[in-house]
Design a protein around this motif. Structure first.
Motif, PDB file in Angstrom:
ATOM      1  N   ASN A 110       0.292  -1.295   0.151  1.00 10.66           N
ATOM      2  CA  ASN A 110      -0.194  -0.227   0.083  1.00 10.66           C
ATOM      3  C   ASN A 110       0.697   0.792  -0.384  1.00 10.66           C
ATOM      4  N   ILE A 111       2.176   1.110  -0.696  1.00 13.83           N
ATOM      5  CA  ILE A 111       2.963   2.417  -0.407  1.00 13.83           C
ATOM      6  C   ILE A 111       2.503   3.715  -1.297  1.00 13.83           C
ATOM      7  N   ARG A 112       2.253   3.584  -2.345  1.00 15.17           N
ATOM      8  CA  ARG A 112       0.989   4.641  -2.620  1.00 15.17           C
ATOM      9  C   ARG A 112       0.102   5.354  -2.395  1.00 15.17           C
ATOM     10  N   THR A 113      -0.353   4.447  -1.734  1.00 12.66           N
ATOM     11  CA  THR A 113      -2.119   4.981  -0.878  1.00 12.66           C
ATOM     12  C   THR A 113      -0.926   5.897   0.298  1.00 12.66           C
ATOM     13  N   ILE A 114       0.034   4.862   1.301  1.00 14.10           N
ATOM     14  CA  ILE A 114       0.662   5.777   2.476  1.00 14.10           C
ATOM     15  C   ILE A 114       0.797   7.156   1.979  1.00 14.10           C
ATOM     16  N   HIS A 115       1.506   6.925   0.668  1.00 17.99           N
ATOM     17  CA  HIS A 115       2.353   8.150   0.530  1.00 17.99           C
ATOM     18  C   HIS A 115       0.979   9.164  -0.019  1.00 17.99           C
ATOM     19  N   ALA A 116       0.206   8.825  -0.765  1.00 15.82           N
ATOM     20  CA  ALA A 116      -1.296   9.342  -1.458  1.00 15.82           C
ATOM     21  C   ALA A 116      -1.831  10.731   0.570  1.00 15.82           C
ATOM     22  N   LEU A 169       0.624   9.072   4.951  1.00 20.01           N
ATOM     23  CA  LEU A 169       0.473   8.574   6.844  1.00 20.01           C
ATOM     24  C   LEU A 169       2.066   7.863   7.295  1.00 20.01           C
ATOM     25  N   GLU A 170       3.109   8.313   5.963  1.00 24.88           N
ATOM     26  CA  GLU A 170       4.428   7.638   6.340  1.00 24.88           C
ATOM     27  C   GLU A 170       4.462   7.904   7.788  1.00 24.88           C
ATOM     28  N   SER A 171       4.477   8.854   8.894  1.00 27.99           N
ATOM     29  CA  SER A 171       5.153   8.780  10.045  1.00 27.99           C
ATOM     30  C   SER A 171       3.782   7.734  11.227  1.00 27.99           C
ATOM     31  N   MET A 214       2.983   5.096  10.017  1.00 27.60           N
ATOM     32  CA  MET A 214       3.553   3.301   9.430  1.00 27.60           C
ATOM     33  C   MET A 214       4.115   2.956  10.244  1.00 27.60           C
ATOM     34  N   GLU A 215       5.206   5.028  10.350  1.00 30.46           N
ATOM     35  CA  GLU A 215       6.935   4.213  11.010  1.00 30.46           C
ATOM     36  C   GLU A 215       6.550   4.494  12.639  1.00 30.46           C
ATOM     37  N   GLN A 216       5.645   4.957  13.407  1.00 29.56           N
ATOM     38  CA  GLN A 216       4.824   5.265  14.606  1.00 29.56           C
ATOM     39  C   GLN A 216       4.427   3.390  15.114  1.00 29.56           C
ATOM     40  N   ARG A 217       3.926   2.525  14.021  1.00 27.99           N
ATOM     41  CA  ARG A 217       3.473   1.437  14.392  1.00 27.99           C
ATOM     42  C   ARG A 217       4.226   0.847  14.181  1.00 27.99           C
ATOM     43  N   TYR A 218       5.226   1.152  12.875  1.00 28.86           N
ATOM     44  CA  TYR A 218       6.007  -0.100  13.123  1.00 28.86           C
ATOM     45  C   TYR A 218       7.613  -0.439  14.384  1.00 28.86           C
ATOM     46  N   ASP A 219       7.438   1.226  14.803  1.00 29.21           N
ATOM     47  CA  ASP A 219       8.161   1.372  15.881  1.00 29.21           C
ATOM     48  C   ASP A 219       7.612   0.321  17.475  1.00 29.21           C
ATOM     49  N   GLN A 220       5.988   0.771  17.483  1.00 29.78           N
ATOM     50  CA  GLN A 220       5.562   0.429  18.807  1.00 29.78           C
ATOM     51  C   GLN A 220       6.108  -1.344  19.013  1.00 29.78           C
TER      52      GLN A 220
END
Length: 326
Positions: free
Chosen positions: A207-213, A216-218, A220-226
């Motif tokens: 879903n990289i294009r949707t995330i960029h559009a 939501l990069e921050s 997704m980063e917070q979810r990954y860090d969690q």
């Protein structure tokens, strides 16, 4: 008619039935390694007794000591080699069954599953199940047999020490159980966190294009860090209990040796009746004490391996128990 769902246990038993020679050789190697490990300290004790009595040590006795050491080491190496071969065959059978199961699942079930989590079951979970046998259950049985055998020899050589160990070892077993329960909880937490991380990576890429559009990069980063933080916290709990386990074993080893040596030097006739021994026997006894605490320490590591693997077994069984398409 749908085929009956397999489990990890049934796959392992099937591997055992298909490999009778390998399993027989493995059992003999384990038994031989345990028996061979008991003999070198006894021979060393006889050598030391002869030296303290200023008697000539026969060349055959000295050669026999080194030969027994070599035999014990060779049987241990053979056991590890056979365990590795068995583990590979079992892993192949388990992944084959999981692949068959994957082709039989309904499309709706496949669509509802996270690809990363499924991949984690095929890779990480299966690897932990392999470790369950290569460095877990079988090694644990071998170490338990070694402990019992050493206790039997010590009871013959020094009754007092056997009584001391019979008091200490149950207390140590209680401590081991305490560590075991908490390590299991931490391993399950880590498994869940690793599966979540493994699932988030392909989800992000898909879903990289949707995330960029949507910017939501921050998020997704917070979810990954969690997820990473949860895995780190679970591993820290495991590492903490593992870190306190080994020092306790070493302290018990030193304390038992010190107690026995002090009592064996006592001038009291009643105490000497239980703890008295020759110089050679004391050397053998110290060797046996080190040998009995070494497998106990290994049991602690094997408990950790088994706890980690059991989490993987539960996840694989859950995958194999999913209903197949009609």
């Amino acid at each position: 008619m749908n085929r009956k769902n397999e489990t990890v246990c049934s796959v392992v038993l099937g591997t055992v039935r298909r490999q009778p020679l390998l399993c027989t050789a493995l059992v003999l190697a384990v038994a031989g390694a345990v028996a061979a490990s008991l003999l070198p300290p006894l021979v060393l004790g006889r050598v030391v007794d002869r030296l303290t009595a200023r008697q000539v040590v026969p060349f055959a006795l000295a050669l026999g000591y080194f030969g027994l050491l070599a035999l014990s080491g060779g049987l241990d190496s053979l056991r590890e080699s056979l365990l590795t071969v068995f583990g590979q065959k079992m892993t192949h059978a388990l992944r084959s069954e999981m692949s068959r199961k994957l082709t039989k699942l309904p499309a709706s079930t496949l669509a509802g599953q996270n690809p990363g989590e499924v991949a984690a079951r095929f890779s990480g979970d299966v690897d932990t199940v392999e470790a369950l046998f290569t460095s877990g259950i079988i090694s644990m049985v071998a170490d338990a047999c070694r402990i019992i055998s050493i206790l039997a020899v010590i009871a013959v050589e020094n009754t007092g020490l056997a009584l001391v160990l019979l008091v200490i070892l149950p207390l140590f077993a209680i401590f081991t159980r305490f560590v075991q329960k908490r390590m299991l909880a931490a391993q399950l937490e880590n498994r869940r966190a690793v599966a979540a991380v493994s699932g988030q990576v392909p989800e992000t890429l898909h879903n990289i294009r949707t995330i960029h559009a949507l910017g939501l990069e921050s998020y997704m980063e917070q979810r990954y860090d969690q997820r990473i933080g949860e895995s780190y916290a679970a591993m820290e709990k495991t590492n903490f209990y593992d870190a306190i386990y080994s020092p306790v074993v070493f302290l018990l080893n030193a304390a038992v040796v010190g107690i026995v040596m002090l009592l064996s030097a006592s001038g009291n006739a009643d105490v000497l009746a239980l703890f008295g021994m020759s110089v050679g026997t004391s050397v053998a006894i110290i060797n046996y004490i080190s040998r009995i605490f070494s497998p106990i320490e290994s049991l602690g590591m094997e408990i950790q391996t088994i706890q980690s693997a059991m989490a993987g077994v539960k996840r694989i069984d859950a995958f194999l128990n999913q209903p197949e398409r009609a």
